[in-house]
Design a protein around this motif. Structure first.
Motif, PDB file in Angstrom:
ATOM      1  N   SER A 118       0.807  -1.221   0.000  1.00 39.55           N
ATOM      2  CA  SER A 118       0.000   0.000   0.000  1.00 39.55           C
ATOM      3  C   SER A 118       0.835   1.264   0.000  1.00 39.55           C
ATOM      4  O   SER A 118       0.366   2.318  -0.388  1.00 39.55           O
ATOM      5  CB  SER A 118      -0.982  -0.008   1.163  1.00 39.55           C
ATOM      6  OG  SER A 118      -0.279  -0.037   2.367  1.00 39.55           O
ATOM      7  N   ASN A 128       4.501   8.159  13.423  1.00 41.19           N
ATOM      8  CA  ASN A 128       3.422   7.258  13.007  1.00 41.19           C
ATOM      9  C   ASN A 128       3.159   6.158  14.014  1.00 41.19           C
ATOM     10  O   ASN A 128       2.208   5.408  13.877  1.00 41.19           O
ATOM     11  CB  ASN A 128       3.782   6.568  11.686  1.00 41.19           C
ATOM     12  CG  ASN A 128       3.755   7.537  10.532  1.00 41.19           C
ATOM     13  OD1 ASN A 128       3.515   8.716  10.721  1.00 41.19           O
ATOM     14  ND2 ASN A 128       4.013   7.041   9.348  1.00 41.19           N
ATOM     15  N   GLY A 160       5.357  -0.895  15.713  1.00 42.68           N
ATOM     16  CA  GLY A 160       6.339   0.147  15.457  1.00 42.68           C
ATOM     17  C   GLY A 160       6.440   0.576  14.011  1.00 42.68           C
ATOM     18  O   GLY A 160       6.750   1.730  13.725  1.00 42.68           O
ATOM     19  N   VAL A 161       6.184  -0.345  13.087  1.00 37.54           N
ATOM     20  CA  VAL A 161       6.387   0.022  11.693  1.00 37.54           C
ATOM     21  C   VAL A 161       5.059   0.386  11.064  1.00 37.54           C
ATOM     22  O   VAL A 161       4.176  -0.444  10.955  1.00 37.54           O
ATOM     23  CB  VAL A 161       7.015  -1.142  10.914  1.00 37.54           C
ATOM     24  CG1 VAL A 161       7.233  -0.759   9.470  1.00 37.54           C
ATOM     25  CG2 VAL A 161       8.322  -1.512  11.554  1.00 37.54           C
ATOM     26  N   SER A 162       4.922   1.633  10.687  1.00 37.36           N
ATOM     27  CA  SER A 162       3.710   2.029  10.000  1.00 37.36           C
ATOM     28  C   SER A 162       4.055   3.185   9.093  1.00 37.36           C
ATOM     29  O   SER A 162       4.829   4.065   9.461  1.00 37.36           O
ATOM     30  CB  SER A 162       2.647   2.445  11.010  1.00 37.36           C
ATOM     31  OG  SER A 162       1.687   3.224  10.343  1.00 37.36           O
ATOM     32  N   LEU A 163       3.546   3.132   7.907  1.00 34.91           N
ATOM     33  CA  LEU A 163       3.831   4.223   6.989  1.00 34.91           C
ATOM     34  C   LEU A 163       2.653   5.178   6.865  1.00 34.91           C
ATOM     35  O   LEU A 163       2.698   6.144   6.136  1.00 34.91           O
ATOM     36  CB  LEU A 163       4.202   3.669   5.612  1.00 34.91           C
ATOM     37  CG  LEU A 163       5.584   3.018   5.566  1.00 34.91           C
ATOM     38  CD1 LEU A 163       5.733   2.196   4.316  1.00 34.91           C
ATOM     39  CD2 LEU A 163       6.672   4.061   5.642  1.00 34.91           C
ATOM     40  N   ASP A 164       1.543   4.852   7.572  1.00 32.79           N
ATOM     41  CA  ASP A 164       0.392   5.736   7.485  1.00 32.79           C
ATOM     42  C   ASP A 164       0.694   6.981   8.289  1.00 32.79           C
ATOM     43  O   ASP A 164       0.890   6.919   9.491  1.00 32.79           O
ATOM     44  CB  ASP A 164      -0.849   5.064   8.088  1.00 32.79           C
ATOM     45  CG  ASP A 164      -1.027   3.671   7.548  1.00 32.79           C
ATOM     46  OD1 ASP A 164      -0.695   3.465   6.358  1.00 32.79           O
ATOM     47  OD2 ASP A 164      -1.458   2.785   8.299  1.00 32.79           O
ATOM     48  N   ALA A 165       0.712   8.096   7.588  1.00 32.85           N
ATOM     49  CA  ALA A 165       0.979   9.330   8.318  1.00 32.85           C
ATOM     50  C   ALA A 165      -0.201   9.618   9.224  1.00 32.85           C
ATOM     51  O   ALA A 165      -1.346   9.578   8.789  1.00 32.85           O
ATOM     52  CB  ALA A 165       1.196  10.471   7.349  1.00 32.85           C
ATOM     53  N   ARG A 166       0.046   9.847  10.495  1.00 35.34           N
ATOM     54  CA  ARG A 166      -1.026  10.219  11.392  1.00 35.34           C
ATOM     55  C   ARG A 166      -0.584  11.478  12.084  1.00 35.34           C
ATOM     56  O   ARG A 166       0.578  11.662  12.382  1.00 35.34           O
ATOM     57  CB  ARG A 166      -1.267   9.136  12.443  1.00 35.34           C
ATOM     58  CG  ARG A 166      -1.460   7.801  11.806  1.00 35.34           C
ATOM     59  CD  ARG A 166      -1.725   6.753  12.809  1.00 35.34           C
ATOM     60  NE  ARG A 166      -1.141   7.079  14.102  1.00 35.34           N
ATOM     61  CZ  ARG A 166      -1.562   6.523  15.226  1.00 35.34           C
ATOM     62  NH1 ARG A 166      -2.560   5.690  15.190  1.00 35.34           N
ATOM     63  NH2 ARG A 166      -0.980   6.803  16.367  1.00 35.34           N
ATOM     64  N   ASN A 219      10.092  10.436   1.630  1.00 35.35           N
ATOM     65  CA  ASN A 219       8.879   9.645   1.495  1.00 35.35           C
ATOM     66  C   ASN A 219       7.734  10.290   2.269  1.00 35.35           C
ATOM     67  O   ASN A 219       6.639  10.497   1.757  1.00 35.35           O
ATOM     68  CB  ASN A 219       9.144   8.230   2.023  1.00 35.35           C
ATOM     69  CG  ASN A 219       7.975   7.313   1.792  1.00 35.35           C
ATOM     70  OD1 ASN A 219       7.452   7.268   0.686  1.00 35.35           O
ATOM     71  ND2 ASN A 219       7.567   6.606   2.822  1.00 35.35           N
ATOM     72  N   GLN A 220       8.057  10.652   3.504  1.00 32.09           N
ATOM     73  CA  GLN A 220       7.052  11.261   4.349  1.00 32.09           C
ATOM     74  C   GLN A 220       6.601  12.592   3.745  1.00 32.09           C
ATOM     75  O   GLN A 220       5.421  12.924   3.758  1.00 32.09           O
ATOM     76  CB  GLN A 220       7.664  11.452   5.747  1.00 32.09           C
ATOM     77  CG  GLN A 220       6.666  11.650   6.848  1.00 32.09           C
ATOM     78  CD  GLN A 220       5.764  10.447   7.014  1.00 32.09           C
ATOM     79  OE1 GLN A 220       6.056   9.366   6.493  1.00 32.09           O
ATOM     80  NE2 GLN A 220       4.640  10.629   7.680  1.00 32.09           N
ATOM     81  N   ILE A 254       4.182  11.996   1.072  1.00 30.40           N
ATOM     82  CA  ILE A 254       2.874  11.595   1.599  1.00 30.40           C
ATOM     83  C   ILE A 254       2.128  12.823   2.118  1.00 30.40           C
ATOM     84  O   ILE A 254       0.935  13.003   1.865  1.00 30.40           O
ATOM     85  CB  ILE A 254       3.051  10.532   2.708  1.00 30.40           C
ATOM     86  CG1 ILE A 254       3.544   9.228   2.075  1.00 30.40           C
ATOM     87  CG2 ILE A 254       1.750  10.291   3.449  1.00 30.40           C
ATOM     88  CD1 ILE A 254       3.926   8.165   3.059  1.00 30.40           C
ATOM     89  N   ARG A 265      -4.289   0.377   4.513  1.00 28.40           N
ATOM     90  CA  ARG A 265      -3.717   0.222   5.840  1.00 28.40           C
ATOM     91  C   ARG A 265      -2.332  -0.382   5.687  1.00 28.40           C
ATOM     92  O   ARG A 265      -2.196  -1.514   5.235  1.00 28.40           O
ATOM     93  CB  ARG A 265      -4.604  -0.714   6.668  1.00 28.40           C
ATOM     94  CG  ARG A 265      -4.858  -0.184   8.058  1.00 28.40           C
ATOM     95  CD  ARG A 265      -6.000  -0.904   8.711  1.00 28.40           C
ATOM     96  NE  ARG A 265      -5.768  -2.336   8.782  1.00 28.40           N
ATOM     97  CZ  ARG A 265      -5.638  -3.005   9.915  1.00 28.40           C
ATOM     98  NH1 ARG A 265      -5.690  -2.368  11.076  1.00 28.40           N
ATOM     99  NH2 ARG A 265      -5.473  -4.297   9.934  1.00 28.40           N
ATOM    100  N   SER A 266      -1.299   0.354   6.054  1.00 31.77           N
ATOM    101  CA  SER A 266       0.029  -0.152   5.759  1.00 31.77           C
ATOM    102  C   SER A 266       0.356  -1.379   6.610  1.00 31.77           C
ATOM    103  O   SER A 266       1.130  -2.224   6.220  1.00 31.77           O
ATOM    104  CB  SER A 266       1.083   0.930   5.958  1.00 31.77           C
ATOM    105  OG  SER A 266       1.193   1.257   7.312  1.00 31.77           O
ATOM    106  N   LEU A 316       9.816  -3.000   2.147  1.00 30.89           N
ATOM    107  CA  LEU A 316       9.637  -1.585   2.447  1.00 30.89           C
ATOM    108  C   LEU A 316       9.937  -0.731   1.213  1.00 30.89           C
ATOM    109  O   LEU A 316       9.294   0.258   0.952  1.00 30.89           O
ATOM    110  CB  LEU A 316      10.600  -1.208   3.588  1.00 30.89           C
ATOM    111  CG  LEU A 316      10.221  -0.054   4.475  1.00 30.89           C
ATOM    112  CD1 LEU A 316       8.834  -0.245   5.041  1.00 30.89           C
ATOM    113  CD2 LEU A 316      11.235   0.045   5.604  1.00 30.89           C
TER     114      LEU A 316
END
Lengths: 372, 371, 589
Positions: free
Chosen positions: A129, A311, B41-47, B127-128, B131, B172-173, B305
């Motif tokens: 994704s 994140n 810990g690993v998530s690429l979804d910007a929150r 990358n961020q 996004i 959802r990453s 990744l």
């Protein structure tokens, strides 16, 4: 005092000789970090290049061909093939030959010519994704450009505002600039852990440790003699890696060397301290290896090397405060890209120094306890 | 090959595993801990992207734009009085981006229709940054539509691109990262379990005693491979259960396919561990090689990744010797898409070749000789 | 049926035929010839011993015969199989016990046996009988369920032999099987081996550092630097030296003082302390001339030569012996002061009592010996004395302090040579010396002096740049001693310093210790070579953590002197004292 210095110095020299005289450990210490920097420096990229896509074009007109050409001509996308039915489209996504499919309806050209809005479908493979999300952004911007041209040619109500974006420190959003300093940090961590984490266990297994203990050296001196080589090797390798980043990858170095080296010093203080903690706990080399892994893997994942700390869930964010790599990455990236100097790095220096000092003290305690 | 000899070796290995808690720790505790840390810990979804807003001349128009940002779940806006202090915030990492609306924003938007919304992002994390740009762009487009509707006009968007993301509609990453993480964890386990076991037998002198019995090299290697595979499969089952029940990752493929590919992968990973072990006769060197060749390559070169297609060609070729590459692809398909044979077969084939090469090297280099 | 036929057909064949066999290790400058074109023929059903100094090529030859090394040149046929081609077939017919037999320490005795039974393809039905037989033979029956890692050194060795014998082999290869094993276990090992030869008609090849073991074999091969110096039966080998051996009996003073002086006389090849006397081997068949102050010791009596005399004399011709001069002056301050005191010492490991209430004291300048079987608690006692291990209770004083709690600088008074080779293998000889002299805080000038002394006195000059790990065993031992002596300690701890070392190197080592003691250094030694006990001024005999006896060597032998044993050797004394003790402790429990 002179005696203490002399003994620690002798032990340091001995450690370095033991590391560097053995061809295998010498090779493992010097070769792989540089090779890894080169390979990973190129491999770790978040830019999208050559995303393969397929098109199911039911429209006969010229405009749809123009539309497709905009995608095919972009460096981000590669046109894989035209498919002739819905099934072909599904297959291309399913078997991962294409990441994106564009489905253009039969009235695309005629709608546009009549000034009516028309819909196209972009289908993305969500199994990856991050790539899918990025590709959506790229595709949107191509569509926006296409729309601008259409409005100019056919008239219509343009948007009242424009979004102007620019990126500081890394204007082209080159992800190599982001990743390479990160790899510098990881490799420095790896080397300093390897030189210190297994060293006591190795002496224990070889039986040389007793020989060391019957000399007048104090536990603190032995520990210092084990820490210094880690420092030296870490500093030399760290510098080497930084140089490769600057001169090979051309990552701009805009900050101050003083700021970077102060950071490197504090960082090594903490990694060597943790390495010695592992070392004092491990009885066998296998346990030492396990310890190094158990520390290193989470330290990398939670450092913000590839995925931002912001994140993560709040609890995990607190855990990252214990991760020395987290601070060092800020220093590295700041020094490379943001032109930051030592004065900006105090929030990084002091936690590193605290982690370093605490871990050294704990290592010393554990070490002395192990001896009794 | 004789069944009795092989069985004897396997029994020996099993006793050793059971009596040495560190092997069990590697197979079961390690994946548990790592998956928990990684999964969270690993998530690429910007929150909660923190945005510094600078509005030089507030009007109704700027207020409606800011309200749109405020409503979006992605942003955590803070208002700054001037550009300088916002820039300071960006510099010190207190803000990820600045959105500034100059004093002539409202006037320009009604007259020329090209009032600039200025977005400045910190580009260090490219990358961020991208996004964030995408999110701001999306929010801005939405606001444009609403603004046009409110004014009774229609915004000219000749082509509307409707995006549909298959298999993971909400993007959802975690759903795709966790299958990838399982692959990486299994690589670690495989290499750690086997990397030291042959080197250890050399160092302890047990190898010499075994070598002068009629046992063949194949039997010695299989005697190591089978028990450790079984243990690795235990770790795999645990990881799968955690992915499904703890992290709510959908499992759309069949368990049979999932575990068959996992078995093949484990064989490959263990084979690689055996090669390290056979080549390095000291535990220290084996440990070093294992650290250097397992985790980071699996993390960076597997496509988990970083997209493999975006890498330079020569490195794309290099990724073919990373077993995790095939496994990551298969796992992502198995979990998110289902049993798609056109993905499974070529990847399984690639992995089988790699497996054969590793086992071949181990067999070839491991001879019943001391020299 | 077929196998008996094959066996019968080979009765008159040779077990081993080797022609022009060569083997070298390493490449380029580091190349070392382990075997230089040797030829050998050994008949079936015999027992052959390979003897020779360290690095002679004994282990290499054994490994080649077992098919786990590939020869560079030459032909090897073992039991009619051409090696290395038919190694796998051969390996189902032989038993091989390497120098350090690797038992799986996480497996029990029975599981180890089962593993080797599986590997040799012994049907399950036949196992129970064979296991029972082997376990009785090795007296390991009561320990069936014990983990191999928890067995004592001697028991491990017996279990290793049992694993090797699980499939009755036609040929048994034993590489220094009895190294590091105490006399009792060694005796048991030998009785098992001899049962195999007599009962099963097994051909045995063994390498050994013990001459008494070689003397019991049918055939002895003396190897030196990869060549065969001599071979034949023990009597044949000793024959040329008949008339060279003499004994001085009933020496009134400590024999070791006399020994070092006799050794300096011209024409003397070898001197060994034997009970109260001194055995002397001469270069020519003439007795040594004892003049001046040696004259009162009487005239040496001629005795028949034995294999050991031949061994030493043959090697003497190749490399003349290095004489270790006695020091000219002696540090006479505080002579007769007590430097080590141990009182009511206990040490537990968990519930296991490793050292059980022992007390002894050592005077300055003594050679003090700690004797005992494997697991008797010798090394534990040493490690406590050196401050490496805390005691559970009791008093320890070394040079007036407890090293465990004293300041680090107090450790500068002691030197320690541990049981295993424990120097930095990847550092050169010079770097090791330099490191240890710095670790002991020697200042620059003295460090240079001591390094020069060590290289000169311990004859390490030719090896300064070599990695310590690749030195021959005898030289490693010298280097270890040199490192422990850099700071001229007044007390030296030697933990089984001669384990696995060949007879020549052992003699040299003792000559050095002798010289050190003569110079006023106190030496504490553990050993299970009983003949070495004769070098000590004072002995402590330990078993199962307790002291059985202490006194001078003569006093200890007197304890077991009986009419049927008028002249007990130290080994006799050791065995009967231990057996007596074990009997009483068993009765008590």
């Amino acid at each position: 005092m002179r005696l203490i210095f002399q003994r620690v110095f002798a032990l340091t020299i001995k450690e370095l000789l033991a590391l560097l005289r053995d061809a295998a450990s010498r090779a493992v210490l010097i070769g792989p970090p540089i090779i890894q920097l080169l390979v990973f420096g190129y491999a770790a990229t978040f830019e999208l290049k050559h995303v393969p896509f397929v098109v199911y074009n039911q429209d006969q007109g010229q405009l749809s061909r123009d539309f497709i050409a905009r995608f095919a001509g972009s460096p981000s996308f590669d046109l894989l093939s035209m498919v002739h039915d819905q099934k072909g489209l599904e297959q291309a996504i399913d078997n991962k030959s294409a990441l994106m499919a564009i489905d253009i309806g039969p009235n695309f050209s005629s709608d546009l010519e009549r000034g009516r809005a028309t819909h196209v479908q972009l289908i993305l493979d969500g199994r990856d994704s991050n790539t899918a999300g990025l590709a959506t952004g790229y595709a949107q911007s191509i569509v926006t450009t296409f729309n601008g041209v259409q409005i100019a040619e056919h008239g219509g109500n343009p948007p009242s505002t424009v979004l102007l974006d620019r990126a500081w420190f890394n204007p082209n959003l080159d992800s190599q600039w982001f990743i390479v300093p990160g790899i510098c940090g990881i490799l420095t961590l790896l080397v300093s852990l390897l030189t210190t984490g297994l060293s006591v266990a190795r002496e224990r297994e070889m039986g040389t440790f007793d020989q060391l203990l019957v000399t007048p050296m104090r536990p603190t001196e032995i520990l210092l003699g084990k820490a210094l080589p880690g420092f030296l090797v870490g500093t030399v390798e760290g510098s080497l890696i930084v140089m490769v980043s600057i001169f090979w990858f051309h990552v701009p170095f805009t900050g101050s060397l003083l700021g970077l080296y102060l950071g490197l010093f504090c960082f090594l203080l903490s990694t060597v301290g943790i390495g010695l903690m592992i070392s004092s706990l491990a009885v066998t080399q296998q346990q030492g290896l396990l310890g190094v892994f158990l520390f290193m893997v989470p330290a990398i994942v939670l450092s913000g090397f590839a995925t931002p700390i912001a994140n993560m869930p709040e609890v995990v964010q607190y855990i990252t405060l214990l991760d020395p790599l987290r601070y060092f990455l800020v220093i590295l990236r700041g020094s490379f890209l943001e032109g930051a100097g030592p004065s900006l790095f105090w929030p990084q220096y002091w936690p590193l120094a605290v982690i370093g000092i605490i871990s050294m003290i704990v290592a010393g305690r554990l070490f002395r306890r192990r001896l009794s | 090959m004789k069944v009795m000899r092989l069985a004897g070796l396997m029994r020996k290995e099993t006793y050793e595993i059971l009596r040495d808690p560190s092997s069990i720790a590697i197979a079961f505790v390690l994946p548990l801990v790592l998956l928990l840390i990684f999964g969270y810990g690993v998530s690429l979804d910007a929150r909660s992207i923190s945005i510094a807003e600078v509005v030089e001349h507030p009007t109704q128009l700027t207020a409606s734009f800011l309200a749109e940002l405020q409503h979006s779940p992605w942003f955590r806006p803070t208002v700054y009085s001037d550009e300088g202090s916002a820039e300071q915030a960006l510099m010190h990492g207190r803000a990820d981006a600045i959105i500034s609306l100059r004093s002539d924003f409202t006037r320009l938007s009604y007259s020329s229709g090209s009032a600039p919304v200025r977005l400045t992002v910190n580009g260090v994390d490219a990358n961020q940054a991208r996004i964030i740009e995408n999110y701001v762009n999306g929010t801005w487009l939405l606001w444009l539509q609403q603004e046009a509707t409110r004014q009774g006009t229609r915004l000219a968007t000749p082509v509307v691109a409707d995006t549909r993301v298959w298999f993971n509609p909400s993007l959802r990453s975690r759903d795709y990262l966790i299958p990838g993480l399982i692959a990486i964890i299994m690589t670690l386990i495989g290499a750690l379990l086997t990397a030291l076991v042959v080197a250890r037998e050399w160092e302890r002198g047990t190898m010499e005693g075994i070598m002068v019995t009629p046992v063949t090299t194949t039997e010695i290697l299989l005697g190591k491979l089978i028990p450790y595979s079984a243990m690795g499969m235990g770790g795999m089952m645990m990881s799968t259960a955690m992915a499904v029940f703890l992290f709510d990752v959908p499992l759309r493929g069949s368990l049979l396919v999932l575990f068959s590919t996992a078995a093949l992968f484990l064989l490959t990973a263990l084979g690689m561990g055996l090669v390290i072990s056979v080549l390095a006769r000291s535990q220290f060197v084996a440990a070093m090689i294992a650290i250097v060749t397992t985790f980071l390559p699996a993390f960076i070169l597997s496509g988990f990744l970083f997209d493999i297609r975006s890498m330079p060609e020569i490195i794309q070729v290099l990724t073919h010797i990373v077993a995790a590459r095939y496994f990551v692809t298969m796992l992502q398909s198995s979990f998110l898409a289902g049993d798609i044979w056109s993905v499974i077969l070529p990847n399984a084939f690639g992995m089988a070749i790699l497996c054969a090469v590793f086992l071949g090297i181990a067999l070839f280099r491991f001879r019943k000789r001391l020299d | 049926m077929q196998s008996t036929l094959i066996r019968a057909g080979r009765i008159d064949m040779d077990a081993v035929v080797v022609r022009n066999l060569s083997k070298s290790f390493g490449k380029g400058v580091g190349r070392r010839d382990a075997l230089k074109s040797i030829s050998l023929q050994l008949p079936l059903g015999t027992m052959t011993a390979f003897i020779g100094p360290d690095g002679a090529g004994k282990t290499t030859l054994m490994r080649l015969l077992a098919g786990i090394l590939t020869p560079d040149a030459g032909e090897i046929r073992v039991l009619g199989h051409l090696l290395p081609k038919e190694a796998l077939t051969l390996q189902s017919q032989i038993g091989y016990m390497p120098q350090h037999f690797g038992l799986y320490e996480d497996l029990t005795v029975e599981e180890n046996l089962n593993l080797f039974a599986d590997l040799h393809g012994i049907p399950h039905g036949m196992r129970e009988g064979r296991f029972a037989e082997l376990l009785t033979m090795t007296a390991l029956g009561p320990f069936r369920k014990r983990l191999a890692g928890q067995l004592s050194g001697g028991m491990k060795q017996k279990l290793g032999l049992a694993c090797t014998l699980i499939h009755p082999p036609q040929l048994l290869l034993l590489d220094e099987a009895s190294v590091g094993v105490d006399p009792i276990s060694r005796r048991e090992l030998w009785s098992i081996i001899q049962q195999q030869v007599v009962g099963q008609k097994v051909t045995v090849l063994l390498s050994t550092a013990y001459m008494d073991e070689a003397e019991r074999c049918d055939h002895v091969v003396l190897l030196h630097e990869g060549e065969i110096l001599a071979q034949g039966n023990p009597a044949q080998l000793a024959a040329p030296f008949q008339g060279h051996a003499f004994v001085l009996e009933n020496v009134p003073t400590a024999p070791r003082n006399l020994q070092s002086r006799v050794a300096q006389l011209t024409g003397v090849v070898d001197t060994v302390i034997q009970g109260d006397g001194l055995r002397i081997v001469m270069q020519e068949p003439r007795p040594p001339v004892l003049r001046d102050d040696l004259a009162p010791f009487g005239t040496p009596k001629a005795v028949p030569a034995r294999l050991e005399d031949a061994f030493v004399s043959l090697l003497f011709r190749r490399t003349p012996r290095h004489l270790i001069p006695l020091p000219t002056h002696r540090d006479t301050s505080q002579d007769d002061a007590t430097v080590v005191v141990v009182k009511d010492l206990y040490r537990y490991f968990g519930a296991f009592l490793a050292v059980n209430n022992i007390s002894f004291s050592v005077r300055k300048g003594e050679i003090f010996g700690l004797l005992g079987a494997n697991g008797a608690g010798k090394s534990t006692t040493f490690r406590m004395l050196c401050g490496l291990l805390p005691s559970s209770s009791g008093t320890l004083r070394v040079a007036g302090v407890d090293l465990r709690t004293a300041t680090a600088s107090a450790r500068a008074r002691i030197g320690y040579v541990s049981q295993k080779f424990s120097l930095y293998g990847s550092l050169s000889v010079r770097q090791n010396l330099s490191f240890f002299s710095a670790a002991y805080g020697l200042e620059n000038r003295r460090r240079k002096e001591r390094m020069a002394w060590a290289l000169e006195e311990l004859e390490l000059k030719d090896y300064t740049a070599m990695n310590a790990g690749s030195l021959p065993l005898g030289y490693k031992q010298r280097l270890a001693l040199a490192c422990a002596l850099m700071h001229e300690p007044s007390i030296l701890f030697l933990d089984e310093p001669t384990s696995g070392v060949d007879p020549l190197a052992r003699r040299e080592f003792w000559a050095r210790v002798n010289a050190l003691a003569a110079g006023g250094t106190t030496c504490l030694v553990t050993t299970h070579f009983m003949e070495e006990a004769e070098y000590c001024d004072h002995l402590v005999l330990m078993s199962l953590g307790e002291i059985l006896a202490q006194g001078t060597p003569t006093e200890i032998k007197d304890m077991v002197r009986r009419p049927d044993l008028p002249k007990p050797s130290m080994e006799d004394a050791f065995i009967s004292l231990i057996e007596e003790h074990e009997l009483t402790s068993r009765r008590a429990s």
